[in-house]
Scaffold this motif. Structure first.
Motif, PDB file in Angstrom:
ATOM      1  N   SER A 186      31.402  50.013 -16.889  1.00 16.17           N
ATOM      2  CA  SER A 186      32.315  49.451 -17.889  1.00 16.17           C
ATOM      3  C   SER A 186      33.353  48.535 -17.257  1.00 16.17           C
ATOM      4  N   ILE A 187      33.447  48.531 -15.941  1.00 15.16           N
ATOM      5  CA  ILE A 187      34.393  47.663 -15.236  1.00 15.16           C
ATOM      6  C   ILE A 187      33.556  46.676 -14.429  1.00 15.16           C
ATOM      7  N   SER A 188      33.221  45.570 -15.022  1.00 11.61           N
ATOM      8  CA  SER A 188      32.325  44.611 -14.368  1.00 11.61           C
ATOM      9  C   SER A 188      32.912  44.089 -13.061  1.00 11.61           C
ATOM     10  N   ALA A 189      34.242  43.990 -12.978  1.00 13.16           N
ATOM     11  CA  ALA A 189      34.862  43.524 -11.740  1.00 13.16           C
ATOM     12  C   ALA A 189      34.619  44.511 -10.605  1.00 13.16           C
ATOM     13  N   ALA A 190      34.525  45.813 -10.947  1.00 18.62           N
ATOM     14  CA  ALA A 190      34.262  46.832  -9.928  1.00 18.62           C
ATOM     15  C   ALA A 190      32.825  46.729  -9.423  1.00 18.62           C
ATOM     16  N   THR A 191      31.867  46.622 -10.339  1.00 17.36           N
ATOM     17  CA  THR A 191      30.474  46.502  -9.908  1.00 17.36           C
ATOM     18  C   THR A 191      30.241  45.191  -9.173  1.00 17.36           C
ATOM     19  N   ASP A 192      30.937  44.131  -9.585  1.00 10.03           N
ATOM     20  CA  ASP A 192      30.823  42.856  -8.867  1.00 10.03           C
ATOM     21  C   ASP A 192      31.309  43.017  -7.425  1.00 10.03           C
ATOM     22  N   ALA A 193      32.418  43.731  -7.245  1.00  9.26           N
ATOM     23  CA  ALA A 193      32.964  43.939  -5.906  1.00  9.26           C
ATOM     24  C   ALA A 193      32.021  44.793  -5.063  1.00  9.26           C
ATOM     25  N   LEU A 194      31.453  45.830  -5.673  1.00  5.31           N
ATOM     26  CA  LEU A 194      30.482  46.666  -4.960  1.00  5.31           C
ATOM     27  C   LEU A 194      29.285  45.843  -4.498  1.00  5.31           C
ATOM     28  N   GLU A 195      28.818  44.966  -5.369  1.00  5.67           N
ATOM     29  CA  GLU A 195      27.643  44.173  -5.019  1.00  5.67           C
ATOM     30  C   GLU A 195      27.978  43.098  -3.992  1.00  5.67           C
ATOM     31  N   ARG A 196      29.205  42.573  -4.020  1.00  3.45           N
ATOM     32  CA  ARG A 196      29.620  41.645  -2.955  1.00  3.45           C
ATOM     33  C   ARG A 196      29.686  42.368  -1.619  1.00  3.45           C
ATOM     34  N   ALA A 197      30.192  43.612  -1.638  1.00  4.81           N
ATOM     35  CA  ALA A 197      30.279  44.399  -0.405  1.00  4.81           C
ATOM     36  C   ALA A 197      28.891  44.690   0.147  1.00  4.81           C
ATOM     37  N   ALA A 198      27.969  45.073  -0.746  1.00  7.97           N
ATOM     38  CA  ALA A 198      26.596  45.330  -0.302  1.00  7.97           C
ATOM     39  C   ALA A 198      25.973  44.061   0.261  1.00  7.97           C
ATOM     40  N   ASP A 199      26.257  42.925  -0.382  1.00  5.80           N
ATOM     41  CA  ASP A 199      25.710  41.654   0.088  1.00  5.80           C
ATOM     42  C   ASP A 199      26.214  41.324   1.498  1.00  5.80           C
ATOM     43  N   SER A 200      27.457  41.691   1.799  1.00  4.64           N
ATOM     44  CA  SER A 200      27.989  41.454   3.148  1.00  4.64           C
ATOM     45  C   SER A 200      27.182  42.218   4.193  1.00  4.64           C
ATOM     46  N   TRP A 201      26.907  43.490   3.919  1.00  2.00           N
ATOM     47  CA  TRP A 201      26.115  44.289   4.863  1.00  2.00           C
ATOM     48  C   TRP A 201      24.674  43.792   4.921  1.00  2.00           C
ATOM     49  N   GLN A 202      24.133  43.385   3.777  1.00  2.00           N
ATOM     50  CA  GLN A 202      22.761  42.873   3.751  1.00  2.00           C
ATOM     51  C   GLN A 202      22.643  41.580   4.550  1.00  2.00           C
ATOM     52  N   THR A 203      23.577  40.658   4.317  1.00  2.00           N
ATOM     53  CA  THR A 203      23.515  39.345   4.946  1.00  2.00           C
ATOM     54  C   THR A 203      23.797  39.402   6.435  1.00  2.00           C
ATOM     55  N   ASP A 204      24.813  40.172   6.821  1.00  2.00           N
ATOM     56  CA  ASP A 204      25.275  40.147   8.215  1.00  2.00           C
ATOM     57  C   ASP A 204      24.525  41.103   9.129  1.00  2.00           C
ATOM     58  N   THR A 205      23.928  42.166   8.587  1.00  3.41           N
ATOM     59  CA  THR A 205      23.277  43.159   9.450  1.00  3.41           C
ATOM     60  C   THR A 205      21.857  43.511   9.019  1.00  3.41           C
ATOM     61  N   SER A 206      21.378  42.926   7.919  1.00  4.83           N
ATOM     62  CA  SER A 206      20.052  43.265   7.361  1.00  4.83           C
ATOM     63  C   SER A 206      19.985  44.713   6.903  1.00  4.83           C
ATOM     64  N   MET A 207      21.140  45.296   6.547  1.00  2.85           N
ATOM     65  CA  MET A 207      21.176  46.678   6.091  1.00  2.85           C
ATOM     66  C   MET A 207      20.503  46.783   4.718  1.00  2.85           C
ATOM     67  N   PRO A 208      19.461  47.603   4.559  1.00  6.95           N
ATOM     68  CA  PRO A 208      18.710  47.658   3.295  1.00  6.95           C
ATOM     69  C   PRO A 208      19.367  48.565   2.263  1.00  6.95           C
ATOM     70  N   PHE A 209      20.516  48.122   1.750  1.00  4.55           N
ATOM     71  CA  PHE A 209      21.201  48.818   0.667  1.00  4.55           C
ATOM     72  C   PHE A 209      20.977  48.027  -0.623  1.00  4.55           C
ATOM     73  N   PHE A 210      20.551  48.721  -1.673  1.00  3.48           N
ATOM     74  CA  PHE A 210      20.266  48.079  -2.947  1.00  3.48           C
ATOM     75  C   PHE A 210      21.102  48.743  -4.027  1.00  3.48           C
ATOM     76  N   LEU A 211      21.890  47.952  -4.746  1.00  6.25           N
ATOM     77  CA  LEU A 211      22.676  48.511  -5.833  1.00  6.25           C
ATOM     78  C   LEU A 211      22.922  47.479  -6.904  1.00  6.25           C
ATOM     79  N   GLY A 212      23.229  47.977  -8.080  1.00  2.40           N
ATOM     80  CA  GLY A 212      23.384  47.136  -9.245  1.00  2.40           C
ATOM     81  C   GLY A 212      22.796  47.852 -10.442  1.00  2.40           C
ATOM     82  N   THR A 213      23.089  47.376 -11.631  1.00  2.00           N
ATOM     83  CA  THR A 213      22.575  48.046 -12.831  1.00  2.00           C
ATOM     84  C   THR A 213      21.056  48.022 -12.876  1.00  2.00           C
ATOM     85  N   ASP A 214      20.423  47.013 -12.241  1.00  2.00           N
ATOM     86  CA  ASP A 214      18.968  46.962 -12.200  1.00  2.00           C
ATOM     87  C   ASP A 214      18.384  48.091 -11.359  1.00  2.00           C
TER      88      ASP A 214
END
Length: 435
Positions: A186-214
């Motif tokens: 219900s707080i889209s800004a929170a999920t957006d921040a979580l997904e930006r954080a996951a993207d940082s780990w994915q992009t910089d370290t290839s960490m296979p973390f997947f999250l999001g409403t999908d």
């Protein structure tokens, strides 16, 4: 000198004191042990650190430093490292016997523990004498989480936790509002921040973390789906806290978020991360969040910085003493750090995933947590929250009948499915078609 009736009397030596005491008490004296001069000197000696090398080493991955000095005593002593949880120069954390590779009176070779941070080191000898702090500073850029089992230290491995081909971990958002909880979606800004954080780990370290409403949502609020300590329940949960699992009660009023990792093992040798749950403090429950992308004001706490930190724990990294770093233990209001450090978080996360990819899980199923086809993989965006399979399988059964294996399965639905192909393998990794 000896005082008697307020008067002092001087004796030429201890022998005369003993003789007079013998006359006063009527008991014979006896000297139990005479310490030679050099033995008395040894009892007063304390360990002294001259130097150590190298001066940069990372914790929890069996990197060693060699300490030289004097009067270290015999093995059974302890080396102390700066504890990063309270910054540099505060408390110290100790080694266990496993960390000590070798120990002589003048040289110690010691593995840097996962709990070590940048700072000075100390040595305590086997008699309990403690050295002064070293003149040199040990730099610990990152430390990997360790599992200690029966006095031995292991590095936990990341795996394809769902054995679903994505090579990593899918996190589910909690939508529950029970117990004064908050639907995180219900707080889209929170999920957006979580997904930006996951993207940082994915992009910089290839960490296979997947999250999001999908990746799916759940109504679970608790990190164990019941009460008590967190346990592996098959769901990697991201949730706000609630009245039934309040961070004030479970941890402390200063805890902003926590990441629980659960582990499985096979024959106490291969430890794997089998479940992870993140619990975040509710907005207004002692914290005012800035979800971003704007930066926090003086009274706000940066949400993205905090969840970026917690995903670092999911990457099996410990705290560091870098006060401006993502993995520093605390964060101040009005401050944000949404960028992983090159030498600490990026180097540490890259090591963990590379180490996990080279790990070969046992083919045999040692417990419910151990499955075939669950190798960790570097992050691949095409795997992110993989699309549902076109076939929903009700059951799959295999049994031996007169030296022949009979396979039987049934589906509940099939969408755009043309045919089934059967394959076999002798090692659980390489497969060939059955003809």
């Amino acid at each position: 000198e000896m005082v008697s009736d307020g008067h002092k009397k001087r004796y030429p030596g201890l022998e005369e004191v003993y003789r007079e005491l013998e006359q006063l008490t009527g008991e014979k004296y006896a000297i139990r042990k005479v310490f030679p001069a050099n033995e008395n000197k040894n009892l007063e000696m304390t360990p002294s650190i001259t130097s150590f090398t190298p001066t940069t080493a990372n914790g929890g991955k069996s990197e060693t430093i060699t300490i030289t000095g004097t009067d270290f005593g015999t093995p059974a002593g302890t080396v102390f490292f700066d504890d990063p949880d309270d910054g540099s120069g505060g408390n110290f954390t100790s080694t266990i016997a496993w960390h000590i590779t070798s120990w002589t009176n003048t040289q110690i070779v010691v593995r840097v523990p996962a709990t070590a941070g940048t700072g000075k080191i100390l040595v305590r000898d086997n008699l309990g004498n403690l050295s002064a702090q070293s003149s040199q500073t040990l730099t610990v850029n990152y430390a990997q989480t360790n599992i200690i089992d029966m006095g031995t230290v292991y590095e936990p491995q990341l795996i394809d936790e769902g054995a679903d081909g994505d090579g990593g971990y899918q996190f589910n958002y909690s939508t529950s509002t029970a117990n004064n909880g908050v639907d995180i979606t219900s707080i889209s800004a929170a999920t957006d921040a979580l997904e930006r954080a996951a993207d940082s780990w994915q992009t910089d370290t290839s960490m296979p973390f997947f999250l999001g409403t999908d990746c799916g949502t759940v109504s679970t609020q608790l990190p164990n789906n019941s009460t008590g300590s967190p346990v592996d329940d098959g769901t990697n949960l991201i949730t706000f806290d609630s009245d039934i699992w309040d961070l004030d009660t479970e941890h402390s009023s200063s805890t902003l978020a926590v990441l629980y990792s659960m582990y499985g093992f096979c024959n106490s040798t291969d430890w794997e991360v089998t479940d992870m749950d993140m619990v975040i403090r509710r907005d207004g429950g002692g914290v005012t969040w800035e979800y971003g992308p704007a930066t926090p004001s003086g009274g706000e706490t940066d949400f993205e910085s905090v969840v970026l930190h917690e995903l670092g724990h999911a990457a099996q990294l410990k705290h560091t003493n870098n006060t401006g770093g993502v993995m520093f233990a605390t964060i101040s209001t009005g401050f944000s750090n949404r960028t992983l450090g090159t030498n600490d978080e990026v180097a540490g996360g890259s090591y963990v995933i590379t180490h996990s990819i080279t790990y070969n899980p046992p083919i045999e199923s040692c417990s419910g947590d151990f499955m075939s086809s669950r190798d960790a993989l570097a992050y691949n965006s095409s795997n992110e929250c993989m699309a549902p399979l076109p076939v929903e399988l009700l059951f799959f059964d295999a049994r031996i009948q007169e030296k022949v294996v009979l396979l039987n399965w049934q589906t509940t639905s099939e969408t755009d499915n043309d045919f089934f192909t059967l394959e076999r393998s002798q090692n659980g990794r390489d497969y060939k078609y059955l003809t």
